[in-house]
Design an enzyme around this catalytic site. Sequence first.
Site, mmCIF file in Angstrom:
data_model
loop_
_atom_site.group_PDB
_atom_site.id
_atom_site.type_symbol
_atom_site.label_atom_id
_atom_site.label_comp_id
_atom_site.label_asym_id
_atom_site.label_seq_id
_atom_site.Cartn_x
_atom_site.Cartn_y
_atom_site.Cartn_z
ATOM 1 N N GLY A 75 -0.536 -7.966 -5.377
ATOM 2 C CA GLY A 75 -0.372 -6.822 -4.480
ATOM 3 C C GLY A 75 -0.304 -7.195 -3.009
ATOM 4 N N HIS A 133 -8.265 -8.738 -16.278
ATOM 5 C CA HIS A 133 -7.510 -8.627 -15.018
ATOM 6 C C HIS A 133 -8.477 -8.839 -13.857
ATOM 7 C CE1 HIS A 133 -5.214 -7.040 -11.682
ATOM 8 N NE2 HIS A 133 -4.143 -7.229 -12.415
ATOM 9 N N SER A 135 2.900 -10.307 -7.296
ATOM 10 C CA SER A 135 4.043 -9.999 -6.427
ATOM 11 C C SER A 135 5.384 -10.458 -6.993
ATOM 12 C CB SER A 135 3.806 -10.553 -5.020
ATOM 13 O OG SER A 135 2.641 -9.960 -4.452
ATOM 14 N N GLY A 169 2.993 -5.818 -11.427
ATOM 15 C CA GLY A 169 2.244 -4.649 -10.968
ATOM 16 C C GLY A 169 3.158 -3.698 -10.221
ATOM 17 N N GLY A 170 3.077 -3.730 -8.893
ATOM 18 C CA GLY A 170 3.805 -2.789 -8.044
ATOM 19 C C GLY A 170 5.258 -2.567 -8.436
ATOM 20 N N GLU A 199 -8.833 -7.479 -11.102
ATOM 21 C CA GLU A 199 -9.438 -6.265 -10.519
ATOM 22 C C GLU A 199 -10.645 -5.826 -11.337
ATOM 23 O OE1 GLU A 199 -5.817 -3.951 -10.265
ATOM 24 O OE2 GLU A 199 -5.112 -5.323 -8.704
ATOM 25 N N GLU A 206 -2.544 -15.168 -12.964
ATOM 26 C CA GLU A 206 -2.347 -14.323 -11.789
ATOM 27 C C GLU A 206 -3.265 -14.779 -10.662
ATOM 28 O OE1 GLU A 206 -0.724 -10.189 -12.971
ATOM 29 O OE2 GLU A 206 -2.885 -10.135 -13.176
ATOM 30 N N ASN A 212 2.268 -3.530 -15.440
ATOM 31 C CA ASN A 212 0.907 -2.990 -15.293
ATOM 32 C C ASN A 212 0.932 -1.885 -14.236
ATOM 33 O OD1 ASN A 212 -1.809 -2.536 -14.819
ATOM 34 N ND2 ASN A 212 -2.216 -4.564 -13.943
ATOM 35 N N TRP A 213 0.841 -0.658 -14.702
ATOM 36 C CA TRP A 213 0.954 0.475 -13.768
ATOM 37 C C TRP A 213 -0.341 0.720 -12.998
ATOM 38 C CZ3 TRP A 213 3.862 4.758 -17.109
ATOM 39 C CH2 TRP A 213 5.112 4.248 -17.486
ATOM 40 N N LYS A 214 -1.406 0.023 -13.381
ATOM 41 C CA LYS A 214 -2.711 0.202 -12.716
ATOM 42 C C LYS A 214 -3.090 1.689 -12.678
ATOM 43 C CE LYS A 214 -2.047 -4.145 -10.409
ATOM 44 N NZ LYS A 214 -2.411 -5.049 -9.340
HETATM 45 P P1 PGA Z 1 1.495 -7.106 -8.320
HETATM 46 O O1 PGA Z 1 0.331 -7.013 -9.425
HETATM 47 O O2 PGA Z 1 2.777 -7.395 -9.055
HETATM 48 O O3 PGA Z 1 1.509 -5.749 -7.673
HETATM 49 O O4 PGA Z 1 1.130 -8.192 -7.400
HETATM 50 C C1 PGA Z 1 0.290 -7.870 -10.527
HETATM 51 C C2 PGA Z 1 -0.919 -7.547 -11.390
HETATM 52 O O5 PGA Z 1 -2.001 -7.263 -10.843
HETATM 53 O O6 PGA Z 1 -0.845 -7.562 -12.633
#
Ligand code: PGA
Length: 251
Positions: free
Chosen positions: A173, A95, A212, A233-234, A97, A167, A9-11
């Site tokens: 993050g 998600h 993470s 994500g990251g 967010e 998640e 997930n590149w956000k």
């Molecule tokens: P993260 O994000 O790996 O940066 O913690 C995961 C996500 O939000 O899908």
Amino acid sequence: MRRTMVAGNWKMHGTRASVAELIDGLRELALPGGVDVAVFPPLLHVSQVVDGLKGTSIQVGAQNAAVQSGQGALTGEVAPSQLIDAGCAYVLVGHSERRQLMGESDQMLNRKFAAAQASGLIPVFCVGETLEQRELGKTIEVVSRQLDSIIGELGVDAFASAVIAYEPVWAIGTGLTATPQQAQDVHAAIRAQLAEKNSEVAQGVRLLYGGSVKAANAVELFGMPDIDGGLIGGASLNADEFGAICRAAGN
Ligand code: PGA
């Protein structure tokens, strides 16, 4: 046997130039067989990524889609049918967010989930508790309620062609990861909840862990019996790190 899956997930990251670099890095990866790999770029870059990854086994998904499957008067939104047309196979739904920062309600997510499936996209439905909810001992209750929203509206069979990502919000993050056992406990509860309604669906659905995940902790997480891969994500913004996580899923 469930195929493992690693989703990146590149956000809201990337420019045309940085995306081109990431595509080059992904093209060079030696990916393990038996793992489905997908990346979820910002919508703006979906076409660039679909074109750039042609000829590889990496699939592309979107991070969001509209509540209706077909085109229409819905300014600023993108229809699932348009995502299919653009070469997407998956879409993230729910998600944290978007639930927390964009105010997406269960009712809206039910519609997004249904609209995605109506167009042939596979929803990756995200669930998870906040730190406060975990500390109050409400993790399973919260996750179960999020799943029940879909089950109540669309039936458990909706998960026959969907993926679920657990998640924990406190792990996203933050560098804090659920321990393999903490994640496994929630994954097992999710599978048990689905099994009460339909054991075949419960056994078949892939449950990804997100929060993470890095190459350094992926092997242990993916080694748990009910963890079928990860939503990254990251670490998915670095092709080498992402490749290492994909290889961990192939073990
Ligand atoms: P993260 O994000 O790996 O940066 O913690 C995961 C996500 O939000 O899908």
